[in-house]
Enzyme design. Structure first.
Site, PDB file in Angstrom:
ATOM      1  CB  ILE A   1      -0.952  -0.025   1.213  1.00  0.00           C
ATOM      2  CG1 ILE A   1      -1.965  -1.180   1.068  1.00  0.00           C
ATOM      3  CG2 ILE A   1      -1.687   1.311   1.361  1.00  0.00           C
ATOM      4  CD1 ILE A   1      -2.783  -1.468   2.326  1.00  0.00           C
TER       5      ILE A   1
ATOM      6  CG  ASP B   1       9.919   0.626   3.996  1.00  0.00           C
ATOM      7  OD1 ASP B   1       8.721   0.586   3.662  1.00  0.00           O
ATOM      8  OD2 ASP B   1      10.512  -0.332   4.533  1.00  0.00           O
TER       9      ASP B   1
ATOM     10  CB  SER C   1      -6.454  -2.284   9.957  1.00  0.00           C
ATOM     11  OG  SER C   1      -7.074  -3.545   9.820  1.00  0.00           O
TER      12      SER C   1
ATOM     13  CE1 TYR D   1      -2.092  -4.721  11.425  1.00  0.00           C
ATOM     14  CE2 TYR D   1      -4.414  -5.323  11.415  1.00  0.00           C
ATOM     15  CZ  TYR D   1      -3.327  -4.722  10.810  1.00  0.00           C
ATOM     16  OH  TYR D   1      -3.487  -4.106   9.597  1.00  0.00           O
TER      17      TYR D   1
ATOM     18  CE  LYS E   1      -2.479  -1.142  11.267  1.00  0.00           C
ATOM     19  NZ  LYS E   1      -1.666  -0.169  10.523  1.00  0.00           N
TER      20      LYS E   1
HETATM   21  N1  LIG Z   1      -2.646  -5.705   3.336  1.00  0.00           N
HETATM   22  C1  LIG Z   1      -3.748  -5.653   4.036  1.00  0.00           C
HETATM   23  O1  LIG Z   1      -4.656  -6.506   3.920  1.00  0.00           O
HETATM   24  C2  LIG Z   1      -3.985  -4.512   5.004  1.00  0.00           C
HETATM   25  C3  LIG Z   1      -5.286  -4.346   5.522  1.00  0.00           C
HETATM   26  C4  LIG Z   1      -5.518  -3.307   6.424  1.00  0.00           C
HETATM   27  C5  LIG Z   1      -4.492  -2.460   6.784  1.00  0.00           C
HETATM   28  N2  LIG Z   1      -3.247  -2.650   6.266  1.00  0.00           N
HETATM   29  C6  LIG Z   1      -2.200  -1.741   6.702  1.00  0.00           C
HETATM   30  O2  LIG Z   1      -1.576  -1.151   5.590  1.00  0.00           O
HETATM   31  C7  LIG Z   1      -0.212  -0.901   5.895  1.00  0.00           C
HETATM   32  C8  LIG Z   1       0.664  -1.464   4.794  1.00  0.00           C
HETATM   33  O3  LIG Z   1       0.399  -2.851   4.675  1.00  0.00           O
HETATM   34  P1  LIG Z   1       0.933  -3.692   3.421  1.00  0.00           P
HETATM   35  O4  LIG Z   1       0.001  -4.833   3.265  1.00  0.00           O
HETATM   36  O5  LIG Z   1       1.222  -2.803   2.297  1.00  0.00           O
HETATM   37  O6  LIG Z   1       2.290  -4.290   4.067  1.00  0.00           O
HETATM   38  P2  LIG Z   1       3.736  -4.557   3.465  1.00  0.00           P
HETATM   39  O7  LIG Z   1       4.348  -5.540   4.396  1.00  0.00           O
HETATM   40  O8  LIG Z   1       3.646  -4.905   2.032  1.00  0.00           O
HETATM   41  O9  LIG Z   1       4.447  -3.133   3.640  1.00  0.00           O
HETATM   42  C9  LIG Z   1       4.761  -2.626   4.914  1.00  0.00           C
HETATM   43  C10 LIG Z   1       6.012  -1.758   4.796  1.00  0.00           C
HETATM   44  O10 LIG Z   1       6.305  -1.221   6.093  1.00  0.00           O
HETATM   45  C11 LIG Z   1       7.722  -1.269   6.253  1.00  0.00           C
HETATM   46  N3  LIG Z   1       8.085  -1.283   7.673  1.00  0.00           N
HETATM   47  C12 LIG Z   1       7.733  -2.203   8.589  1.00  0.00           C
HETATM   48  N4  LIG Z   1       8.298  -1.910   9.770  1.00  0.00           N
HETATM   49  C13 LIG Z   1       9.027  -0.770   9.594  1.00  0.00           C
HETATM   50  C14 LIG Z   1       9.860   0.015  10.453  1.00  0.00           C
HETATM   51  N5  LIG Z   1      10.046  -0.291  11.745  1.00  0.00           N
HETATM   52  N6  LIG Z   1      10.440   1.116   9.938  1.00  0.00           N
HETATM   53  C15 LIG Z   1      10.283   1.416   8.626  1.00  0.00           C
HETATM   54  N7  LIG Z   1       9.519   0.717   7.770  1.00  0.00           N
HETATM   55  C16 LIG Z   1       8.901  -0.378   8.254  1.00  0.00           C
HETATM   56  C17 LIG Z   1       8.136  -2.563   5.564  1.00  0.00           C
HETATM   57  O11 LIG Z   1       9.521  -2.582   5.252  1.00  0.00           O
HETATM   58  C18 LIG Z   1       7.239  -2.549   4.332  1.00  0.00           C
HETATM   59  O12 LIG Z   1       7.859  -1.900   3.241  1.00  0.00           O
HETATM   60  C19 LIG Z   1       0.055  -1.488   7.279  1.00  0.00           C
HETATM   61  O13 LIG Z   1       0.007  -0.468   8.250  1.00  0.00           O
HETATM   62  C20 LIG Z   1      -1.101  -2.444   7.468  1.00  0.00           C
HETATM   63  O14 LIG Z   1      -1.446  -2.610   8.817  1.00  0.00           O
HETATM   64  C21 LIG Z   1      -2.961  -3.653   5.385  1.00  0.00           C
END
Ligand SMILES: NC(=O)c1ccc[n+]([C@@H]2O[C@H](COP(=O)([O-])OP(=O)(O)OC[C@H]3O[C@@H](n4cnc5c(N)ncnc54)[C@H](O)[C@@H]3O)[C@@H](O)[C@H]2O)c1
Length: 254
Positions: free
Chosen positions: A18, A37, A142, A155, A159
């Site tokens: 995202i 990141d 979320s 989690y 959130k």
């Molecule tokens: N994918 C889903 O279904 C979903 C649903 C609801 C909410 N979300 C939220 O969306 C956001 C992104 O999710 P995604 O699915 O794209 O995940 P993803 O794992 O593809 O991307 C997450 C990114 O966060 C970075 N990250 C993690 N810890 C870090 C830190 N300490 N410092 C710097 N960077 C860090 C990772 O390196 C990664 O690039 C999250 O907050 C997640 O909770 C995702």
């Protein structure tokens, strides 16, 4: 370096999923994007995508749980790119565990990345927005911040806390020209979900079950969430403040 002609958007978690889609979309919409990141290779990949599309992006490697590092990178962005008018907190981690299965370390790590990280970036960026008299902070929460999801205690707590932080920032700073909005996605097909599915005993059955949680019968795409970010960040979204916007294919309607 900034040419000084584009508004700056800072996007955390921009190396993947995202966050990557959000950085690409905001660059497409004309923002110069500062990407934060911990994953350097992923950041380089997003920067390549943006530059291939004619946009401007700058990668900043940082652990968003580290207060000193976040403060330092915020200053570096302000000097080398410019003060952000938009901050999108996307970085996050998951944990498949109920309370009894959650260790102290796991609890602290999930809260640190998902809640303390956005607090630190907000605290570091807000003064620059206040100087300018406007700014938008968008927190990717979320549906787990709205309802309980089975086996995701830390989690969901993180959130829900992020939704609370969002509303508090909106209340405190609306009169100073700041908007703060949470976006609450349902299941979105990202690298993260790919990893969960890869570890399932039967990945295809698990994928079908995850897709079926949405009334639409499919997972969302990162680009669909990025489009909501772009709306909130832009002029058309100027009456949206302090809200927790759900984008979940109907998951929480049932
Ligand atoms: N994918 C889903 O279904 C979903 C649903 C609801 C909410 N979300 C939220 O969306 C956001 C992104 O999710 P995604 O699915 O794209 O995940 P993803 O794992 O593809 O991307 C997450 C990114 O966060 C970075 N990250 C993690 N810890 C870090 C830190 N300490 N410092 C710097 N960077 C860090 C990772 O390196 C990664 O690039 C999250 O907050 C997640 O909770 C995702």
């Amino acid at each position: 370096m900034s040419t000084g002609t584009c508004a700056v958007a800072a996007v955390t978690g921009a190396a993947s999923g995202i966050g990557r889609a959000t950085a690409v979309r905001l660059a497409h919409d004309g923002f110069e994007v500062a990407m934060l990141d911990i994953d350097d290779a992923g950041l380089a990949g997003t920067r390549d995508l943006i530059e291939a599309g004619g946009g401007k992006a700058h990668a900043f490697s940082v652990d968003l749980c580290d207060p000193l590092a976040v403060g330092a990178v915020a200053r570096e962005i302000a000097v080398t790119v410019g003060a952000p008018e938009v901050l999108v907190n996307v970085a996050g981690i998951g944990l498949l565990a109920n309370v009894l299965e959650t260790s102290d370390e796991d609890w602290e790590r999930v809260l640190a990345v998902n809640l303390t990280g956005p607090f630190l970036t907000t605290r570091a960026t807000l003064p620059l927005m206040l100087d300018r008299g406007h700014g938008v902070i968008i927190n990717i929460a979320s549906v787990g911040g709205q309802v309980g999801l089975a086996g995701r205690a830390a989690y969901c707590a993180s959130k829900a806390g992020l939704v609370g932080l969002t509303k508090a920032v909106a209340v405190d700073h609306a009169a100073e020209g700041i908007r703060c909005v949470a976006i609450c996605p349902g299941t979105v097909g990202t690298e993260w979900i790919g990893k969960i599915l890869a570890n399932a005993p039967d990945p295809e059955t698990a994928r079908a079950a995850m897709a079926a949680r949405q009334l639409d019968g499919r997972m969302g795409t990162p680009e669909e969430v990025a489009a909501m970010v772009a709306f909130v960040a832009g002029a058309d979204g100027r009456f949206v403040n302090g809200a927790a916007l759900v984008i979940d294919g109907g998951l929480t309607a049932a």
